[in-house]
Design an enzyme around this catalytic site. Structure first.
Site, PDB file in Angstrom:
ATOM      1  CE  LYS A 158      39.383  36.977  52.906  1.00 48.06           C
ATOM      2  NZ  LYS A 158      38.733  36.423  51.695  1.00 48.06           N
ATOM      3  N   GLY A 164      44.748  31.247  50.470  1.00 45.83           N
ATOM      4  CA  GLY A 164      44.612  29.921  51.060  1.00 45.83           C
ATOM      5  C   GLY A 164      44.417  29.952  52.565  1.00 45.83           C
ATOM      6  CG  HIS A 208      35.818  26.865  48.525  1.00 45.02           C
ATOM      7  ND1 HIS A 208      36.965  27.547  48.809  1.00 45.02           N
ATOM      8  CD2 HIS A 208      36.011  26.306  47.317  1.00 45.02           C
ATOM      9  CE1 HIS A 208      37.822  27.411  47.799  1.00 45.02           C
ATOM     10  NE2 HIS A 208      37.258  26.649  46.878  1.00 45.02           N
ATOM     11  CD  GLU A 287      42.761  33.182  48.021  1.00 45.99           C
ATOM     12  OE1 GLU A 287      43.347  32.163  47.615  1.00 45.99           O
ATOM     13  OE2 GLU A 287      42.694  33.502  49.214  1.00 45.99           O
ATOM     14  CG  ASN A 289      43.749  28.553  43.387  1.00 45.53           C
ATOM     15  OD1 ASN A 289      44.334  29.357  44.101  1.00 45.53           O
ATOM     16  ND2 ASN A 289      42.741  27.840  43.819  1.00 45.53           N
ATOM     17  NE  ARG A 291      46.899  24.684  43.019  1.00 48.93           N
ATOM     18  CZ  ARG A 291      46.455  25.573  43.876  1.00 48.93           C
ATOM     19  NH1 ARG A 291      46.905  26.811  43.834  1.00 48.93           N
ATOM     20  NH2 ARG A 291      45.518  25.264  44.748  1.00 48.93           N
ATOM     21  CB  VAL A 294      44.340  18.432  44.929  1.00 44.66           C
ATOM     22  CG1 VAL A 294      44.193  17.008  45.481  1.00 44.66           C
ATOM     23  CG2 VAL A 294      45.649  19.051  45.399  1.00 44.66           C
TER      24      VAL A 294
HETATM   25  C1  MV4 Z   1      36.524  34.661  53.633  1.00 45.70           C
HETATM   26  C2  MV4 Z   1      35.617  34.090  54.567  1.00 45.70           C
HETATM   27  C3  MV4 Z   1      34.517  34.827  54.911  1.00 45.70           C
HETATM   28  N1  MV4 Z   1      34.317  36.063  54.377  1.00 45.70           N
HETATM   29  N2  MV4 Z   1      36.289  35.896  53.137  1.00 45.70           N
HETATM   30  C4  MV4 Z   1      39.785  31.205  53.773  1.00 45.70           C
HETATM   31  C5  MV4 Z   1      40.720  30.767  52.706  1.00 45.70           C
HETATM   32  C6  MV4 Z   1      40.794  31.880  51.742  1.00 45.70           C
HETATM   33  N3  MV4 Z   1      40.871  31.356  50.405  1.00 45.70           N
HETATM   34  C7  MV4 Z   1      39.577  32.675  51.958  1.00 45.70           C
HETATM   35  N4  MV4 Z   1      38.994  32.211  53.191  1.00 45.70           N
HETATM   36  C8  MV4 Z   1      37.876  32.775  53.685  1.00 45.70           C
HETATM   37  N5  MV4 Z   1      37.601  34.022  53.218  1.00 45.70           N
HETATM   38  C9  MV4 Z   1      35.211  36.561  53.518  1.00 45.70           C
HETATM   39  N6  MV4 Z   1      35.003  37.784  53.023  1.00 45.70           N
HETATM   40  C10 MV4 Z   1      35.887  32.810  55.042  1.00 45.70           C
HETATM   41  C11 MV4 Z   1      37.026  32.145  54.617  1.00 45.70           C
HETATM   42  C12 MV4 Z   1      37.201  30.809  55.139  1.00 45.70           C
HETATM   43  C13 MV4 Z   1      37.094  29.685  54.312  1.00 45.70           C
HETATM   44  C14 MV4 Z   1      36.899  29.792  52.955  1.00 45.70           C
HETATM   45  C15 MV4 Z   1      36.804  28.685  52.159  1.00 45.70           C
HETATM   46  C16 MV4 Z   1      36.879  27.427  52.711  1.00 45.70           C
HETATM   47  C17 MV4 Z   1      37.085  27.281  54.057  1.00 45.70           C
HETATM   48  C18 MV4 Z   1      37.206  28.400  54.876  1.00 45.70           C
HETATM   49  C19 MV4 Z   1      37.400  28.242  56.250  1.00 45.70           C
HETATM   50  C20 MV4 Z   1      37.503  29.353  57.041  1.00 45.70           C
HETATM   51  C21 MV4 Z   1      37.414  30.634  56.492  1.00 45.70           C
END
Ligand code: MV4
Length: 447
Positions: A158, A164, A208, A287, A289, A291, A294
């Site tokens: 990343k 995001g 999430h 992460e 945020n 703020r 929505v």
């Molecule tokens: C990840 C993950 C799987 N493993 N990190 C996507 C947005 C960013 N905020 C972090 N994201 C992700 N991080 C690890 N270690 C999968 C995603 C991810 C995801 C996360 C939240 C909601 C939708 C998503 C869709 C694809 C990938």
């Protein structure tokens, strides 16, 4: 308390903030681009200032124009809403230098959380569980191989300046690692001017789940429970719920307590959201945020607390109106984001809304800045409204949501309403049985 708040945003969130200001007896100023002269929040505000042409960078992102609008109107605080300048540390610092209160955390806290490596390091130090991975930036392939072997494949790379969902690469085996590292670094450098990347264990089927927190401005912190935002398409949330169908009260109170303490220890002020991936009963910080989000209305629905009132109180030095033990979670709430888009292809559909009729009745809230005859400009994001439904439990909430979706009429443009009418009848959704990949797979099947 503030005399006059300038709202540096547009659309439904500008109206949302305006309503809170009116309730608190605070004068309102809105700034708007030439494309938004007919917007509802411009009509309802006490004063409005046109700050530039339609492109965001020339209007809603133009810091000098916004500061000038504060000086001209005598606004003593700015509410940034979400998006635009809401997580811009420089904006927060410039307002402070002009003795104007930024309704949000300090520039330094925004800066820490904007740097995803620094955010993760800070979260870990504060006792928040994080995804296993590198301790900081990774540059050498050799080091990447060592860390990946230690945490196990698959891994995800990343961008520290991303967030995001921007600038991520998955490596399923060691053979994928070199290319993943190189592409992640060069894409991050090109997109953000910062090629720092970090490595994490890739979680394959998480949900999430995000925790709503508040710092009171006096070193205290509370949590307002969580939201489940697993239903996303291309990193855009589509449907959000509170509580998460996946958590019980004990898990909620445990992760909430950890987050509230972290916020207190950080000396954070105002609203924040701590984002987690949740898999096999474990939380993993990704992460934060800094703020209002929505989807904050689902939290308001189940707690009965106006989060924008709380933001304004905290920013003015008045603290929170509630203590942790006063915050109770009642029933269940779901938000559907209604976008001016084709419900299957998600192609934007700006234009004139010929007829707009919103549902009503017990447990229904519609946050929207549009009206019959309103012409949606093509320059901004396609969110035109949010339907938020509350029930005593999830079954009642879903029942009421189905009914509300049937009543909702938006003519003249395409909207995502038909998608929600499909989702509300789906068995997995009815069971709360979905992860972050569910919606994309559902859309790919074309049911
Ligand atoms: C990840 C993950 C799987 N493993 N990190 C996507 C947005 C960013 N905020 C972090 N994201 C992700 N991080 C690890 N270690 C999968 C995603 C991810 C995801 C996360 C939240 C909601 C939708 C998503 C869709 C694809 C990938």
């Amino acid at each position: 308390m503030f005399q006059k708040i300038l709202i540096a945003n547009r659309g439904e969130i500008a109206l949302r903030v305006l309503r809170a200001c009116k309730e608190l007896g605070i004068q309102t100023v809105v700034v708007h681009s030439t494309a938004d002269a007919d917007a509802m929040h411009v009509r309802l505000a006490d004063e409005s200032v046109c700050i530039g042409p339609p492109p965001s960078r020339d209007s809603y992102l133009n810091i000098h124009q916004i500061v000038a609008a504060c000086e001209i109107t005598g606004a003593d605080a700015v509410h940034p809403g979400y998006g635009f300048l809401s997580e811009n540390a420089k904006f927060a610092d410039i307002l402070a230098a002009h003795n104007i209160t930024f309704i949000g955390p300090s520039g330094d806290h925004i800066r820490i959380m904007g740097d995803k490596i620094e955010a993760k390091r800070t979260a870990k130090r504060l006792g928040i569980p994080v995804v296993p991975g590198s301790d900081g930036a990774v540059t050498e392939e050799k080091e990447a191989r060592r860390i990946a072997a230690e945490i196990g494949y698959p891994v995800i790379i990343k961008a520290s300046a991303g967030g995001g969902g921007r600038g991520m690469k998955v490596a399923h085996t060691e053979a994928d690692l070199e290319i993943a590292l190189q592409t992640a670094r060069s894409e991050a450098g090109a997109a953000f001017g910062d090629d720092a990347v970090y490595i994490e264990k890739y979680l394959e089927k998480p949900r999430h789940i995000e925790v709503q927190v508040f710092g009171d401005g006096f070193g205290g912190g509370v949590h307002f429970g969580e939201r489940d935002c697993s239903l996303q398409r291309r990193h855009q949330k589509v449907w959000e719920e509170a509580n998460s169908p996946a958590l019980n009260a004990e898990e909620r109170s445990r992760i909430g307590g950890i987050c509230a303490k972290a916020i207190a220890d950080l000396g954070y002020s105002g609203a924040g959201t701590i984002e987690f991936l949740y898999e096999n009963g474990e939380f993993y910080f990704i992460e934060m945020n800094t703020r209002l989000q929505v989807e904050h209305p689902v939290t308001e629905a189940i707690t009965g607390i106006d989060l924008v009132h709380e933001q304004i109180r905290v920013a003015s030095g008045g603290g929170l109106s509630v203590k942790q033990e006063d915050i109770k979670f009642n029933g269940h709430a779901i938000e559907c984001r209604i976008n001016a888009e084709d419900p299957r292809t998600f192609t934007p559909s700006p234009g004139t809304i010929t007829h707009f009729h919103t549902p009503g009745g017990l447990g229904i809230r519609v946050d929207s800045g549009v009206y019959s005859g309103y012409k949606i400009p093509p320059y901004y994001d396609s969110l035109i409204g949010k339907l938020i439904v509350h029930g005593r439990n999830r079954v009642e909430c879903m029942m009421r949501l189905r009914r509300a979706l049937d009543e909702f009429v938006v003519d003249g443009i395409k909207t995502t309403l038909p998608l929600f009418r499909d989702l509300v009848g789906n068995a997995d959704i009815a069971n709360g049985d979905y992860d972050i990949h569910w919606l994309e797979k559902y859309l790919a099947r074309g049911e």
